[in-house]
Design an enzyme around this catalytic site. Structure first.
Site, PDB file in Angstrom:
ATOM      1  N   CYS A   2      42.754  47.594  43.564  1.00  0.00           N
ATOM      2  CA  CYS A   2      41.606  48.026  44.375  1.00  0.00           C
ATOM      3  C   CYS A   2      40.534  48.704  43.509  1.00  0.00           C
ATOM      4  O   CYS A   2      40.822  49.237  42.447  1.00  0.00           O
ATOM      5  CB  CYS A   2      41.981  48.996  45.481  1.00  0.00           C
ATOM      6  SG  CYS A   2      43.308  48.420  46.517  1.00  0.00           S
ATOM      7  N   ARG A  27      39.003  43.840  40.529  1.00  0.00           N
ATOM      8  CA  ARG A  27      40.185  44.667  40.803  1.00  0.00           C
ATOM      9  C   ARG A  27      40.876  44.273  42.106  1.00  0.00           C
ATOM     10  O   ARG A  27      41.914  44.834  42.459  1.00  0.00           O
ATOM     11  CB  ARG A  27      39.778  46.141  40.881  1.00  0.00           C
ATOM     12  CG  ARG A  27      39.179  46.676  39.604  1.00  0.00           C
ATOM     13  CD  ARG A  27      38.768  48.112  39.792  1.00  0.00           C
ATOM     14  NE  ARG A  27      39.902  48.959  39.979  1.00  0.00           N
ATOM     15  CZ  ARG A  27      40.584  49.565  39.018  1.00  0.00           C
ATOM     16  NH1 ARG A  27      40.206  49.412  37.779  1.00  0.00           N
ATOM     17  NH2 ARG A  27      41.617  50.323  39.283  1.00  0.00           N
ATOM     18  N   TRP A  83      42.895  45.058  46.925  1.00  0.00           N
ATOM     19  CA  TRP A  83      43.944  44.143  46.465  1.00  0.00           C
ATOM     20  C   TRP A  83      45.164  44.556  47.266  1.00  0.00           C
ATOM     21  O   TRP A  83      45.732  45.623  47.045  1.00  0.00           O
ATOM     22  CB  TRP A  83      44.170  44.345  44.970  1.00  0.00           C
ATOM     23  CG  TRP A  83      45.113  43.357  44.332  1.00  0.00           C
ATOM     24  CD1 TRP A  83      44.831  42.079  43.954  1.00  0.00           C
ATOM     25  CD2 TRP A  83      46.482  43.583  43.987  1.00  0.00           C
ATOM     26  NE1 TRP A  83      45.948  41.496  43.393  1.00  0.00           N
ATOM     27  CE2 TRP A  83      46.969  42.397  43.400  1.00  0.00           C
ATOM     28  CE3 TRP A  83      47.347  44.659  44.111  1.00  0.00           C
ATOM     29  CZ2 TRP A  83      48.278  42.256  42.944  1.00  0.00           C
ATOM     30  CZ3 TRP A  83      48.656  44.528  43.653  1.00  0.00           C
ATOM     31  CH2 TRP A  83      49.109  43.332  43.077  1.00  0.00           C
ATOM     32  N   ASN A 109      42.655  53.989  46.130  1.00  0.00           N
ATOM     33  CA  ASN A 109      43.226  53.018  45.205  1.00  0.00           C
ATOM     34  C   ASN A 109      44.554  53.592  44.735  1.00  0.00           C
ATOM     35  O   ASN A 109      44.585  54.711  44.227  1.00  0.00           O
ATOM     36  CB  ASN A 109      42.270  52.822  44.014  1.00  0.00           C
ATOM     37  CG  ASN A 109      42.919  52.071  42.863  1.00  0.00           C
ATOM     38  OD1 ASN A 109      43.789  51.240  43.072  1.00  0.00           O
ATOM     39  ND2 ASN A 109      42.507  52.365  41.646  1.00  0.00           N
ATOM     40  N   GLY A 110      45.629  52.843  44.904  1.00  0.00           N
ATOM     41  CA  GLY A 110      46.945  53.337  44.497  1.00  0.00           C
ATOM     42  C   GLY A 110      47.970  52.987  45.557  1.00  0.00           C
ATOM     43  O   GLY A 110      47.709  52.161  46.440  1.00  0.00           O
ATOM     44  N   GLU A 490      49.584  33.556  23.892  1.00  0.00           N
ATOM     45  CA  GLU A 490      48.318  34.001  24.466  1.00  0.00           C
ATOM     46  C   GLU A 490      47.514  32.800  25.001  1.00  0.00           C
ATOM     47  O   GLU A 490      46.926  32.873  26.088  1.00  0.00           O
ATOM     48  CB  GLU A 490      47.526  34.788  23.409  1.00  0.00           C
ATOM     49  CG  GLU A 490      46.132  35.209  23.810  1.00  0.00           C
ATOM     50  CD  GLU A 490      46.050  36.005  25.117  1.00  0.00           C
ATOM     51  OE1 GLU A 490      47.075  36.450  25.640  1.00  0.00           O
ATOM     52  OE2 GLU A 490      44.930  36.141  25.646  1.00  0.00           O
ATOM     53  N   LYS A 494      46.325  32.392  28.912  1.00  0.00           N
ATOM     54  CA  LYS A 494      44.924  32.186  29.297  1.00  0.00           C
ATOM     55  C   LYS A 494      44.824  30.997  30.243  1.00  0.00           C
ATOM     56  O   LYS A 494      44.149  31.042  31.264  1.00  0.00           O
ATOM     57  CB  LYS A 494      44.041  31.884  28.076  1.00  0.00           C
ATOM     58  CG  LYS A 494      43.511  32.989  27.232  1.00  0.00           C
ATOM     59  CD  LYS A 494      42.656  34.020  27.882  1.00  0.00           C
ATOM     60  CE  LYS A 494      43.402  35.050  28.628  1.00  0.00           C
ATOM     61  NZ  LYS A 494      43.854  36.235  28.029  1.00  0.00           N
ATOM     62  N   GLU A 497      46.591  31.574  33.830  1.00  0.00           N
ATOM     63  CA  GLU A 497      46.010  32.561  34.739  1.00  0.00           C
ATOM     64  C   GLU A 497      44.695  32.104  35.364  1.00  0.00           C
ATOM     65  O   GLU A 497      44.377  32.495  36.475  1.00  0.00           O
ATOM     66  CB  GLU A 497      45.860  33.933  34.078  1.00  0.00           C
ATOM     67  CG  GLU A 497      44.817  34.027  33.011  1.00  0.00           C
ATOM     68  CD  GLU A 497      44.722  35.420  32.391  1.00  0.00           C
ATOM     69  OE1 GLU A 497      44.809  36.413  33.120  1.00  0.00           O
ATOM     70  OE2 GLU A 497      44.545  35.504  31.167  1.00  0.00           O
ATOM     71  N   HIS A 513      65.825  23.180  22.079  1.00  0.00           N
ATOM     72  CA  HIS A 513      66.981  23.832  22.712  1.00  0.00           C
ATOM     73  C   HIS A 513      66.832  23.893  24.228  1.00  0.00           C
ATOM     74  O   HIS A 513      67.467  24.701  24.884  1.00  0.00           O
ATOM     75  CB  HIS A 513      67.177  25.235  22.125  1.00  0.00           C
ATOM     76  CG  HIS A 513      67.503  25.198  20.668  1.00  0.00           C
ATOM     77  ND1 HIS A 513      68.722  24.780  20.188  1.00  0.00           N
ATOM     78  CD2 HIS A 513      66.752  25.471  19.572  1.00  0.00           C
ATOM     79  CE1 HIS A 513      68.716  24.818  18.865  1.00  0.00           C
ATOM     80  NE2 HIS A 513      67.515  25.230  18.469  1.00  0.00           N
ATOM     81  N   LYS A 610      41.943  42.942  37.244  1.00  0.00           N
ATOM     82  CA  LYS A 610      41.691  43.265  35.833  1.00  0.00           C
ATOM     83  C   LYS A 610      42.552  44.421  35.349  1.00  0.00           C
ATOM     84  O   LYS A 610      43.084  44.392  34.249  1.00  0.00           O
ATOM     85  CB  LYS A 610      40.212  43.614  35.682  1.00  0.00           C
ATOM     86  CG  LYS A 610      39.803  43.995  34.275  1.00  0.00           C
ATOM     87  CD  LYS A 610      39.534  42.759  33.464  1.00  0.00           C
ATOM     88  CE  LYS A 610      39.235  43.046  32.012  1.00  0.00           C
ATOM     89  NZ  LYS A 610      39.682  41.932  31.169  1.00  0.00           N
TER      90      LYS A 610
HETATM   91  C1  F6R Z   1      45.336  38.554  30.775  1.00  0.00           C
HETATM   92  C2  F6R Z   1      45.106  39.963  30.960  1.00  0.00           C
HETATM   93  C3  F6R Z   1      46.273  40.846  31.279  1.00  0.00           C
HETATM   94  C4  F6R Z   1      46.104  42.203  30.599  1.00  0.00           C
HETATM   95  C5  F6R Z   1      47.219  43.160  31.033  1.00  0.00           C
HETATM   96  C6  F6R Z   1      47.108  44.504  30.345  1.00  0.00           C
HETATM   97  O1  F6R Z   1      44.160  37.897  30.407  1.00  0.00           O
HETATM   98  O2  F6R Z   1      44.008  40.435  30.885  1.00  0.00           O
HETATM   99  O3  F6R Z   1      47.477  40.244  30.909  1.00  0.00           O
HETATM  100  O4  F6R Z   1      46.116  42.025  29.222  1.00  0.00           O
HETATM  101  O5  F6R Z   1      47.152  43.337  32.414  1.00  0.00           O
HETATM  102  O6  F6R Z   1      45.889  45.121  30.634  1.00  0.00           O
HETATM  103  P1  F6R Z   1      45.317  46.286  29.738  1.00  0.00           P
HETATM  104  O7  F6R Z   1      45.000  45.712  28.407  1.00  0.00           O
HETATM  105  O8  F6R Z   1      44.102  46.769  30.454  1.00  0.00           O
HETATM  106  O9  F6R Z   1      46.396  47.326  29.644  1.00  0.00           O
END
Ligand code: F6R
Length: 615
Positions: A2, A27, A83, A109-110, A490, A494, A497, A513, A610
């Protein structure tokens, strides 16, 4: 997760609230709402009622609401984008929530973990609850205590003491005169200061266009915010002082600046972001890091702890740390580390990586490391964030605001900074001239990175075409060895997601394996090959998937003989420990263009937020 926003001041509240919410949509975007005090002041010069406008779905539903006309003159308001955690996305569950008397509005938020218990307490005291949320208990609890002592601040503080869990809340009410009360515990909250106006938000970019001066709220703090003053209190209502901090970010950095999406803009910002990150730490031949107090000679173990992309940065950096510092390094997901009683002590250096500095699991892991007396160092992007404040030492990546949910520039800056930190530590404990010479060589290579990243972005057109071929795929595999394996993880994250295509990053030698069973005609497999000593071995693994019908693309800076590859993507030459900073660029672009071909919202992928401020 949120996002919350608030405004009090001489100007109109609604545009600030809506703009703030739009920028906080990353968020969460299940529902949105605002509450303002209307401007018909009554006899006691207080506001008479709260107007709430809320709806299911995106902020634009509020932005387009005809009801906004009724509240456009108000200059106090709070807002929320949700959220969903407790209760489905619906208008009833959308914030703000009111108490039964409709005199207290709250956004939150929480997560309130003991909300059922509080609901029962409120039922027993004659209250009704109309939503399925945990939040609705808060305004009613405040009302309950207000009825007892007629002191709003005290009522807020007593209510907060009853809550278990995490919160960043804003409270408005016509009962108290021209102010917003805010409080925070384990969820982020910043207060921006303007001339006779104040802004509140879950993060800086949401209000960056109005001010660069911020207060960062700490856990268990309460603030009473008026147009021209802010008073801070601890949870026992003892008044306290706080330092106002100026943030160096410029407002344009959080706009799209002509790019179609934030993600593409942020991919293209990487040369500058890496340049800035290097510029603040590597001056000529000297590495300047505020880590003088650590006696690295005594460190016998390094743990890198983080989540998601930040953890992948750790997985890649482990190789350079072990190579240059010769200290055994383990990488762990914060959500696992925090519950597995790790064996760490005062001779362990725990490094926490986080773009937002607010990730709940990483914060908990950091607190655990501190309890066990290990040295804690954080690598953080958001200045003043919780992780940066509670770790013993902090190094900032200078990526600027990262808005797209999928992390790109923060990741490459994390890798750059981790390599610089590895060299700093290595220099402190270097045993001979040969080691020092090697360190100098790597420093020079690091300085070349911004230009090499720029050059790598030229793969754009080729990647666009590749995305057209691959966007209907059901699965895509990324394989590599050693440092390239980290890059594969990574690249795969990307893709999945933002494109919702199933994908795996796998160690090339491990494929046989099990996962090789999934390879059949037409399955895309992307091999990343930058690690010289292992190139031939990865090529052999790639031949194994070609034999089974895979469409293979190679990302490399080595001379590679064409052996039936669909495409070879060349990236600039570079020492292998830094090459993941380059090899990830075409992979970020591939994920981006595949998602665009599927007409998906790349900046706000489904189910994701995010900043993950819940466990
Ligand atoms: C993927 C992504 C997430 C963050 C993860 C940690 O693209 O952005 O996997 O890397 O949620 O977030 P931070 O770096 O803000 O602790």
């Amino acid at each position: 997760m949120c996002g919350i926003v608030g405004y009090i001041g001489k100007n109109k509240a609604v545009p600030v609230l809506i703009n703030g919410l739009l920028s906080l949509e990353y968020r969460g975007y299940d529902s949105a709402g605002i509450a303002v005090l209307n401007n018909n002041k009554g006899n006691n010069n207080t506001y008479e009622e709260i107007e709430v406008i809320k709806d299911k779905g995106r902020v634009k539903n509020i932005q387009n609401s005809k009801k906004l006309i009724n509240v456009e003159d108000s200059n106090i308001g709070i807002a929320h984008t949700r959220w969903a955690t407790h209760g489905k996305p619906s208008k009833e569950n959308a914030h703000p929530h009111l108490d039964n008397s409709k005199k207290i509005a709250v956004v939150h938020n929480g997560i309130i973990e003991n909300y059922s218990e509080i609901r029962n307490f409120l039922y027993q005291n004659g209250y009704e609850l109309y939503s399925e949320t945990d939040t609705e208990v808060i305004p009613n609890l405040i009302h309950y205590y207000y009825n007892k002592n007629k002191d709003v601040l005290k009522a807020v503080s007593l209510a907060l003491k009853k809550l278990k869990g995490s919160y960043a809340i804003e409270v408005i009410s016509p009962i108290f005169n021209d102010e917003i009360i805010v409080a925070k515990k384990e969820s982020p909250l910043v207060i921006g200061v303007g001339k006779n106006e104040k802004y509140i938000a879950s993060d800086i970019p949401a209000i960056l266009k109005y001010t660069k001066d911020f207060y960062f709220m700490d856990d268990n703090e309460i603030a009473v915010i008026k147009e021209d003053t802010i008073r801070f209190y601890d949870d026992d209502l003892k008044e306290k002082n706080k330092e106002l901090k100026n943030i160096g970010w410029d407002a344009e950095a959080s706009e799209k600046n002509g790019y179609e999406d934030y993600m593409l803009k942020e991919i293209y910002e990487q040369p500058k972001a890496i340049f800035e990150t290097i510029g603040t730490t590597l001056n000529g031949r000297k590495i300047d890091l505020p880590l003088e107090e650590i006696d690295f000679g005594k460190i016998n173990k390094i743990y890198i702890v983080a989540c998601g992309t930040a953890m992948h940065a750790g997985m890649v950096a482990k190789y350079s740390i072990e190579k240059y510092c010769k200290i055994s390094t383990e990488v762990d997901m914060a959500s696992e580390f925090r519950y597995r009683n790790p064996i760490i002590d005062e001779n362990t250096l725990c490094i926490f990586i986080s773009q937002s500095g607010e990730t709940a699991d990483t914060i908990a892991a950091l607190k655990l490391a501190k309890e066990k007396h290990s040295k804690t160092l954080s690598i953080v992007n958001v200045v003043g964030s919780t992780i940066s404040r509670i770790s013993d030492f902090v190094l900032y990546t200078h990526a600027g605001p990262e808005v797209a949910v999928a992390s790109t520039k923060a990741y490459t800056c994390q890798l750059t900074l981790l390599n610089i930190a590895a060299l700093y530590i290595a220099e402190k404990i270097a045993k001979n001239e040969k080691d020092l010479k090697e360190i100098e060589k790597v420093k020079e290579e690091i300085k070349l990175l911004p230009n090499k990243v720029k050059e790598t972005l030229n793969t754009n057109q080729m990647i666009k075409k590749l995305a057209q071929k691959f966007y209907n795929s059901k699965d895509i595999f990324y394989i590599g060895r050693n440092i390239d394996y980290g890059a594969c993880l990574e690249a795969s994250l990307k893709l999945k997601e933002i494109s919702y295509i199933h994908s795996e990053g796998y160690a090339a030698g491990e494929l046989k394996h099990g996962p090789i069973a999934l390879i059949e005609k037409g399955v895309p497999v992307i091999g990343i090959i930058t690690e010289e000593s292992l190139a031939l071995k990865t090529i052999s693994n790639i031949q194994e998937v070609i034999t089974r019908g895979a469409d293979v693309v190679i990302v490399t800076n080595k001379k590679i003989e064409d052996k039936n590859y669909m495409e070879v993507i060349k990236i600039p030459e570079c020492i292998s420990y830094l090459s993941p900073i380059l090899s990830i660029i075409p992979m970020q672009l591939l994920a981006y263009y595949i998602a665009k071909n599927k007409e998906l919202d790349v900046d706000k992928p489904r189910n994701l937020a995010k900043s993950v401020t819940v466990e």
